[in-house]
Write a protein that holds these residues in place. Sequence first.
Motif, PDB file in Angstrom:
ATOM      1  N   SER A  49      86.790  97.831 100.844  1.00 17.99           N
ATOM      2  CA  SER A  49      86.900  98.651 101.973  1.00 17.99           C
ATOM      3  C   SER A  49      88.365  98.291 102.533  1.00 17.99           C
ATOM      4  N   VAL A  50      89.272  99.405 102.725  1.00 18.83           N
ATOM      5  CA  VAL A  50      90.412  99.202 103.224  1.00 18.83           C
ATOM      6  C   VAL A  50      90.900 100.009 104.590  1.00 18.83           C
ATOM      7  N   THR A  51      91.272  99.448 105.613  1.00 20.13           N
ATOM      8  CA  THR A  51      91.337 100.259 106.733  1.00 20.13           C
ATOM      9  C   THR A  51      92.461  99.878 107.541  1.00 20.13           C
ATOM     10  N   LEU A  52      93.611 100.959 107.776  1.00 12.35           N
ATOM     11  CA  LEU A  52      94.811 100.774 108.205  1.00 12.35           C
ATOM     12  C   LEU A  52      94.747 101.391 109.456  1.00 12.35           C
ATOM     13  N   SER A  53      95.275 100.901 111.000  1.00 12.67           N
ATOM     14  CA  SER A  53      95.086 101.566 112.282  1.00 12.67           C
ATOM     15  C   SER A  53      96.558 101.034 112.973  1.00 12.67           C
ATOM     16  N   PRO A  54      97.374 101.949 112.693  1.00 12.92           N
ATOM     17  CA  PRO A  54      98.972 101.755 113.570  1.00 12.92           C
ATOM     18  C   PRO A  54      98.700 102.462 114.725  1.00 12.92           C
ATOM     19  N   ASN A  55      99.402 101.905 115.783  1.00 10.92           N
ATOM     20  CA  ASN A  55      99.363 102.561 117.098  1.00 10.92           C
ATOM     21  C   ASN A  55     100.770 102.548 117.495  1.00 10.92           C
ATOM     22  N   ALA A  56     100.785 103.613 118.607  1.00 11.06           N
ATOM     23  CA  ALA A  56     102.363 103.334 119.531  1.00 11.06           C
ATOM     24  C   ALA A  56     101.957 104.177 120.708  1.00 11.06           C
ATOM     25  N   GLY A  57     102.743 103.628 121.503  1.00 13.79           N
ATOM     26  CA  GLY A  57     102.501 103.850 122.906  1.00 13.79           C
ATOM     27  C   GLY A  57     103.645 104.324 123.969  1.00 13.79           C
ATOM     28  N   TYR A  58     103.705 104.894 125.244  1.00 12.17           N
ATOM     29  CA  TYR A  58     104.950 104.801 126.002  1.00 12.17           C
ATOM     30  C   TYR A  58     104.349 104.601 127.365  1.00 12.17           C
ATOM     31  N   PHE A  59     105.150 103.916 128.121  1.00 10.80           N
ATOM     32  CA  PHE A  59     104.851 103.541 129.613  1.00 10.80           C
ATOM     33  C   PHE A  59     105.429 104.651 130.492  1.00 10.80           C
ATOM     34  N   PHE A  60     104.720 105.427 130.870  1.00  6.86           N
ATOM     35  CA  PHE A  60     104.978 106.752 131.728  1.00  6.86           C
ATOM     36  C   PHE A  60     105.235 106.236 133.117  1.00  6.86           C
ATOM     37  N   LEU A  61     104.473 105.028 133.514  1.00  4.77           N
ATOM     38  CA  LEU A  61     104.632 104.385 134.848  1.00  4.77           C
ATOM     39  C   LEU A  61     104.796 102.804 134.591  1.00  4.77           C
ATOM     40  N   ASN A  62     105.188 102.182 135.511  1.00  6.39           N
ATOM     41  CA  ASN A  62     105.149 100.749 135.426  1.00  6.39           C
ATOM     42  C   ASN A  62     103.638 100.203 135.085  1.00  6.39           C
ATOM     43  N   LYS A  63     103.477  99.490 134.159  1.00  5.66           N
ATOM     44  CA  LYS A  63     102.136  99.084 133.734  1.00  5.66           C
ATOM     45  C   LYS A  63     101.135  99.792 133.162  1.00  5.66           C
ATOM     46  N   LEU A  64     101.396 101.065 133.077  1.00  6.71           N
ATOM     47  CA  LEU A  64     100.477 102.211 132.392  1.00  6.71           C
ATOM     48  C   LEU A  64     101.166 102.970 131.445  1.00  6.71           C
ATOM     49  N   ALA A  65     100.404 102.811 130.191  1.00  2.91           N
ATOM     50  CA  ALA A  65     100.960 103.402 128.923  1.00  2.91           C
ATOM     51  C   ALA A  65      99.889 104.479 128.483  1.00  2.91           C
ATOM     52  N   GLY A  66     100.278 105.233 127.711  1.00  3.33           N
ATOM     53  CA  GLY A  66      99.590 106.352 127.039  1.00  3.33           C
ATOM     54  C   GLY A  66     100.057 106.473 125.601  1.00  3.33           C
ATOM     55  N   GLY A  67      99.206 106.621 124.717  1.00  5.30           N
ATOM     56  CA  GLY A  67      99.496 106.614 123.121  1.00  5.30           C
ATOM     57  C   GLY A  67      98.545 107.012 122.590  1.00  5.30           C
ATOM     58  N   VAL A  68      98.740 106.780 121.130  1.00  2.90           N
ATOM     59  CA  VAL A  68      97.809 107.292 120.093  1.00  2.90           C
ATOM     60  C   VAL A  68      97.411 106.368 119.083  1.00  2.90           C
ATOM     61  N   ASP A  69      96.359 106.080 118.542  1.00  3.06           N
ATOM     62  CA  ASP A  69      95.860 105.123 117.440  1.00  3.06           C
ATOM     63  C   ASP A  69      95.721 106.303 116.244  1.00  3.06           C
ATOM     64  N   LEU A  70      96.028 105.809 115.025  1.00  2.00           N
ATOM     65  CA  LEU A  70      95.891 106.562 113.775  1.00  2.00           C
ATOM     66  C   LEU A  70      94.974 105.834 112.831  1.00  2.00           C
ATOM     67  N   THR A  71      93.903 106.092 111.944  1.00  2.00           N
ATOM     68  CA  THR A  71      93.164 105.224 111.364  1.00  2.00           C
ATOM     69  C   THR A  71      93.208 105.966 109.723  1.00  2.00           C
ATOM     70  N   LEU A  72      93.414 105.017 108.822  1.00  4.64           N
ATOM     71  CA  LEU A  72      93.297 105.763 107.448  1.00  4.64           C
ATOM     72  C   LEU A  72      92.314 104.593 106.845  1.00  4.64           C
ATOM     73  N   HIS A  73      91.330 105.247 106.066  1.00  5.00           N
ATOM     74  CA  HIS A  73      90.204 104.327 105.493  1.00  5.00           C
ATOM     75  C   HIS A  73      89.879 104.759 104.249  1.00  5.00           C
ATOM     76  N   ASN A  74      89.720 103.763 103.233  1.00  4.34           N
ATOM     77  CA  ASN A  74      89.090 103.930 101.958  1.00  4.34           C
ATOM     78  C   ASN A  74      88.245 102.972 101.610  1.00  4.34           C
ATOM     79  N   SER A  75      87.154 103.466 101.075  1.00  2.00           N
ATOM     80  CA  SER A  75      86.058 102.354 100.713  1.00  2.00           C
ATOM     81  C   SER A  75      85.234 102.984  99.278  1.00  2.00           C
ATOM     82  N   VAL A  76      85.129 102.130  98.500  1.00  2.00           N
ATOM     83  CA  VAL A  76      84.301 102.333  97.058  1.00  2.00           C
ATOM     84  C   VAL A  76      83.105 101.537  96.884  1.00  2.00           C
ATOM     85  N   SER A  77      82.189 101.983  96.606  1.00  2.00           N
ATOM     86  CA  SER A  77      80.990 101.064  96.255  1.00  2.00           C
ATOM     87  C   SER A  77      80.201 101.584  94.990  1.00  2.00           C
TER      88      SER A  77
END
Length: 196
Positions: free
Chosen positions: A46-74
């Motif tokens: 199983s392989v999983t990659l989860s990059p993320n990025a965010g932006y601080f809209f206010l001091n100490k407060l950020a919003g953003g998005v996580d992406l996930t890509l997954h592959n598994s073989v059994s």
Amino acid sequence: MQKMLLILVAFFSAFSAFSQINKGQFLVGGSGSFSSNDQNNVKSTSVTLSPNAGYFFLNKLAGGVDLTLHNSVSKAGTEKNTMNGYGISPFVRYYVLPASNKINLFAEASYGWAKGKNKYLTHQAYTTTANSYSFSAGPAFFITPNLALEISAGYTQNEYRAKDNGFTSKSKEKLFQAGVGFQIHLGREENSSINH
């Protein structure tokens, strides 16, 4: 062991800088995992990659998005199952302490949506969709103003919906999780004097 601890404390104390958690700055990071298992005549990877990025809209407060890509073989005998999936999770993150602290605390909430497709050699493929709600918190150790080592603990609830041969099934999963990772903070340093 005590010498190593003293060296680490001295290393972190050498940085008198602030952390990059003010309005207009960015954070990027992510995680990856690989697992392999060979037990009871079942081989799986199983392989999983989860990059993320965010932006601080206010001091100490950020919003953003996580992406996930997954592959598994059994594989079990002549049966082979391949699962490919992807997901997206918007998040909101808040840092509790002033930006001048080298050790800060954060809390994060996110909602996620994911889709996966399972393919078999011996019968028809089916798809699964998932909705998740996640809350986590923990300390962020700013090794430099731009790099933080994070330790987190949290709770996730997943709701799955699978479609197979015209039939739909639903299930729920509740998880308590812990993790360790790095987060990179980017932005203009002139905002650094704003600590609240």
